[in-house]
Design an enzyme around this catalytic site. Structure first.
Site, PDB file in Angstrom:
ATOM      1  N   GLU A 184       0.639  -1.316  -0.053  1.00 27.30           N
ATOM      2  CA  GLU A 184      -0.018  -0.108  -0.062  1.00 27.30           C
ATOM      3  C   GLU A 184       0.817   1.386   0.085  1.00 27.30           C
ATOM      4  O   GLU A 184       0.426   2.234   0.812  1.00 27.30           O
ATOM      5  CB  GLU A 184      -1.154   0.153   1.232  1.00 27.30           C
ATOM      6  CG  GLU A 184      -1.637  -1.499   1.035  1.00 27.30           C
ATOM      7  CD  GLU A 184      -2.713  -1.387   2.361  1.00 27.30           C
ATOM      8  OE1 GLU A 184      -2.547  -0.701   3.252  1.00 27.30           O
ATOM      9  OE2 GLU A 184      -3.551  -2.367   2.419  1.00 27.30           O
ATOM     10  N   GLU A 225      -6.246 -10.880  -1.580  1.00 25.33           N
ATOM     11  CA  GLU A 225      -7.229 -10.586  -0.318  1.00 25.33           C
ATOM     12  C   GLU A 225      -8.583 -10.477  -0.883  1.00 25.33           C
ATOM     13  O   GLU A 225      -9.340  -9.575  -0.438  1.00 25.33           O
ATOM     14  CB  GLU A 225      -6.669  -9.048   0.376  1.00 25.33           C
ATOM     15  CG  GLU A 225      -5.189  -9.095   0.567  1.00 25.33           C
ATOM     16  CD  GLU A 225      -4.844  -7.894   1.480  1.00 25.33           C
ATOM     17  OE1 GLU A 225      -5.769  -7.205   1.889  1.00 25.33           O
ATOM     18  OE2 GLU A 225      -3.512  -7.525   1.529  1.00 25.33           O
TER      19      GLU A 225
HETATM   20  O1  G3I Z   1      -4.066  -6.867  18.344  1.00 18.07           O
HETATM   21  C1  G3I Z   1      -5.058  -5.909  18.876  1.00 18.07           C
HETATM   22  C2  G3I Z   1      -5.613  -6.400  20.353  1.00 18.07           C
HETATM   23  O2  G3I Z   1      -4.481  -6.383  21.291  1.00 18.07           O
HETATM   24  C3  G3I Z   1      -6.654  -5.604  20.875  1.00 18.07           C
HETATM   25  O3  G3I Z   1      -7.388  -5.839  22.109  1.00 18.07           O
HETATM   26  C4  G3I Z   1      -7.819  -5.358  19.605  1.00 18.07           C
HETATM   27  C5  G3I Z   1      -8.730  -4.722  20.221  1.00 18.07           C
HETATM   28  O4  G3I Z   1      -9.542  -3.814  18.980  1.00 18.07           O
HETATM   29  O5  G3I Z   1      -7.117  -5.098  18.550  1.00 18.07           O
HETATM   30  C6  G3I Z   1      -6.189  -5.616  17.888  1.00 18.07           C
HETATM   31  O6  G3I Z   1      -5.829  -5.340  16.947  1.00 18.07           O
HETATM   32  C7  G3I Z   1      -6.543  -5.349  15.948  1.00 18.07           C
HETATM   33  C8  G3I Z   1      -5.957  -6.234  14.665  1.00 18.07           C
HETATM   34  O7  G3I Z   1      -6.613  -6.372  13.695  1.00 18.07           O
HETATM   35  C9  G3I Z   1      -5.563  -7.580  14.953  1.00 18.07           C
HETATM   36  O8  G3I Z   1      -6.718  -8.419  15.433  1.00 18.07           O
HETATM   37  C10 G3I Z   1      -6.886  -3.961  15.162  1.00 18.07           C
HETATM   38  O9  G3I Z   1      -7.561  -3.361  16.320  1.00 18.07           O
HETATM   39  C11 G3I Z   1      -7.500  -4.130  13.890  1.00 18.07           C
HETATM   40  O10 G3I Z   1      -7.700  -2.661  13.342  1.00 18.07           O
HETATM   41  C12 G3I Z   1      -6.803  -5.080  13.063  1.00 18.07           C
HETATM   42  O11 G3I Z   1      -7.238  -5.176  11.863  1.00 18.07           O
HETATM   43  C13 G3I Z   1      -6.601  -5.480  10.837  1.00 18.07           C
HETATM   44  C14 G3I Z   1      -6.266  -4.649   9.622  1.00 18.07           C
HETATM   45  O12 G3I Z   1      -5.634  -5.172   8.587  1.00 18.07           O
HETATM   46  C15 G3I Z   1      -5.217  -3.464  10.192  1.00 18.07           C
HETATM   47  O13 G3I Z   1      -5.010  -2.268   9.191  1.00 18.07           O
HETATM   48  C16 G3I Z   1      -7.587  -6.688  10.251  1.00 18.07           C
HETATM   49  O14 G3I Z   1      -7.725  -7.898  10.988  1.00 18.07           O
HETATM   50  C17 G3I Z   1      -6.912  -7.266   8.834  1.00 18.07           C
HETATM   51  O15 G3I Z   1      -7.965  -7.807   8.095  1.00 18.07           O
HETATM   52  C18 G3I Z   1      -6.546  -6.089   8.066  1.00 18.07           C
HETATM   53  O16 G3I Z   1      -5.997  -6.629   6.668  1.00 18.07           O
HETATM   54  C19 G3I Z   1      -5.493  -5.747   5.724  1.00 18.07           C
HETATM   55  C20 G3I Z   1      -4.490  -6.145   5.072  1.00 18.07           C
HETATM   56  O17 G3I Z   1      -3.513  -6.486   6.031  1.00 18.07           O
HETATM   57  C21 G3I Z   1      -3.978  -5.048   3.772  1.00 18.07           C
HETATM   58  N1  G3I Z   1      -5.055  -4.738   3.056  1.00 18.07           N
HETATM   59  C22 G3I Z   1      -6.002  -4.451   3.493  1.00 18.07           C
HETATM   60  C23 G3I Z   1      -6.715  -5.510   4.579  1.00 18.07           C
HETATM   61  C24 G3I Z   1      -8.138  -5.277   5.175  1.00 18.07           C
HETATM   62  O18 G3I Z   1      -7.775  -3.794   5.940  1.00 18.07           O
END
Ligand code: G3I
Length: 339
Positions: free
Chosen positions: A150, A261
């Site tokens: 990205e 994805e």
């Molecule tokens: O790890 C923390 C945890 O400690 C905490 O308690 C919890 C509370 O919200 O958050 C956890 O982190 C989350 C993380 O995923 C792990 O589960 C974040 O809030 C959450 O924002 C994060 O989202 C991920 C996102 O990337 C972050 O940008 C999504 O699961 C994941 O599907 C998404 O994947 C991305 C690709 O890597 C890149 N392309 C876009 C795609 C979709 O957004």
């Protein structure tokens, strides 16, 4: 016969997973039966593997320390079940802690950034140590790396489309960020591993042109191998002509293509929307096969775990429903892969 068997020999088919998902018997069964490739949805990302306490304790100033224990759960599952791994992701503006960029690994909000020279040392060691760890622990398992994720964001109004806002890498390295990322990754990748640039809205203009002009010189120098088409799609956007056009434009440059994805943001599970989703999946798979895509990954296994499903607004973007039952879209995909 699972989806993976239907396209064996022509394409890998994968899903993004979490360690938690693999602990659920039904979901783990789906992964084993249907998929030949796995991506860690989050646990190979920089913020998941960089270990702050160990880094500070090490006393080193140009080398981050790691905790790979969550990633190990997914990679050992893959290894034990004969599934290959897409490694996601090395260099990304998001999910990379700010302390990685600061003097003395400081977590203070206003802590100054390290110099360009120091960041390059940290970047090289980070890529080298991570690749060496995974390639040493799991020989032959990882077939490609998302090296840079990205990096292009036309909305930031940079003349070359670079993501300049909220991008600590860019703040320090500027436009050289991609070349350094791919140079170090090429240096330490295992033989045969392909190096990818990965992005969303990859079918839109002017984003497509910015991506291509960033990748062309790297391709010429043998540093990048492929384009990761994230493909977070809507039921009615983009049009299939635009999507197919993007596939052929990237392929025409000599880039390997992977859909990395895929999901389709359907917000209802009514009969009509389920049908629409199936039709859309059929078209995307046809475009992928027709366009020579070598690996296609769904961003999740069931609708329950999709990043698009929020507690107050469920989404239905994948091939399996919340109970892990095959949806119409699953059968549409089977039909295309069986042709
Ligand atoms: O790890 C923390 C945890 O400690 C905490 O308690 C919890 C509370 O919200 O958050 C956890 O982190 C989350 C993380 O995923 C792990 O589960 C974040 O809030 C959450 O924002 C994060 O989202 C991920 C996102 O990337 C972050 O940008 C999504 O699961 C994941 O599907 C998404 O994947 C991305 C690709 O890597 C890149 N392309 C876009 C795609 C979709 O957004």
């Amino acid at each position: 016969m699972g989806l993976k068997d239907l396209c064996a020999g022509s394409m890998l088919i994968g899903a993004a997973v979490t360690p938690g998902l693999l602990q659920n018997e039904r979901y783990a069964e789906i992964v084993k039966n249907e998929f030949s490739s796995i991506t860690c949805e989050n646990v190979m990302k920089p913020e998941s593997i960089m270990d702050f306490d160990a880094t500070v304790k090490s006393g080193q100033t140009d080398r981050v320390m790691f905790d790979f224990s969550e990633a190990d759960k997914v990679l050992s599952f893959a290894r034990d079940n004969g599934i290959k791994v897409r490694a996601h992701t090395l260099i990304w503006h998001n999910q990379t802690p700010r302390w990685f960029f600061t003097e003395d690994w400081s977590k203070a909000e206003d802590a100054p950034f390290v110099s360009r020279e120091k960041l390059l040392k940290r970047m090289e060691n980070f890529i080298k140590d991570e690749m060496n760890y995974f390639n040493g622990a799991y020989p032959g398992l990882i077939y490609c790396w998302d090296v840079l994720n990205e990096f292009i964001e036309p909305d930031n109004n940079h003349p070359h489309g670079c993501r300049v806002r909220k991008n600590n890498w860019f703040s320090i390295l500027g436009e050289d960020e991609p070349r350094y990322a791919f140079t170090f990754a090429r240096r330490y990748a295992a033989p045969g591993q392909k190096l990818f640039y990965n992005d969303y809205n990859e079918y839109e203009q002017p984003k497509r042109d910015f991506i291509l002009s960033t990748l062309r010189p790297l391709l010429k120098d043998g540093l990048v191998d492929g384009m990761g088409l994230q493909s977070h799609l809507l039921p009615d956007y983009p049009g299939m002509d635009e999507y197919r056009r993007a596939i052929s434009d990237y392929a025409a440059e000599g880039l390997s293509l992977q859909i990395t994805e895929l999901d389709i943001k359907s917000l209802s599970e009514s009969e009509a929307d389920d049908e629409l989703l199936a039709r859309r999946y059929r078209e995307v798979f046809e475009a992928a096969i027709g366009g020579g895509v070598e690996s296609l990954t769904l961003w999740g296994v069931t609708d329950a775990q999709s990043w698009l499903s929020k507690p107050d607004r469920p989404a239905y973007p994948l091939l399996f429903d919340r109970a892990g039952k095959e949806k119409k879209a699953y059968y549409a995909v089977r039909e295309i892969l069986s042709k």
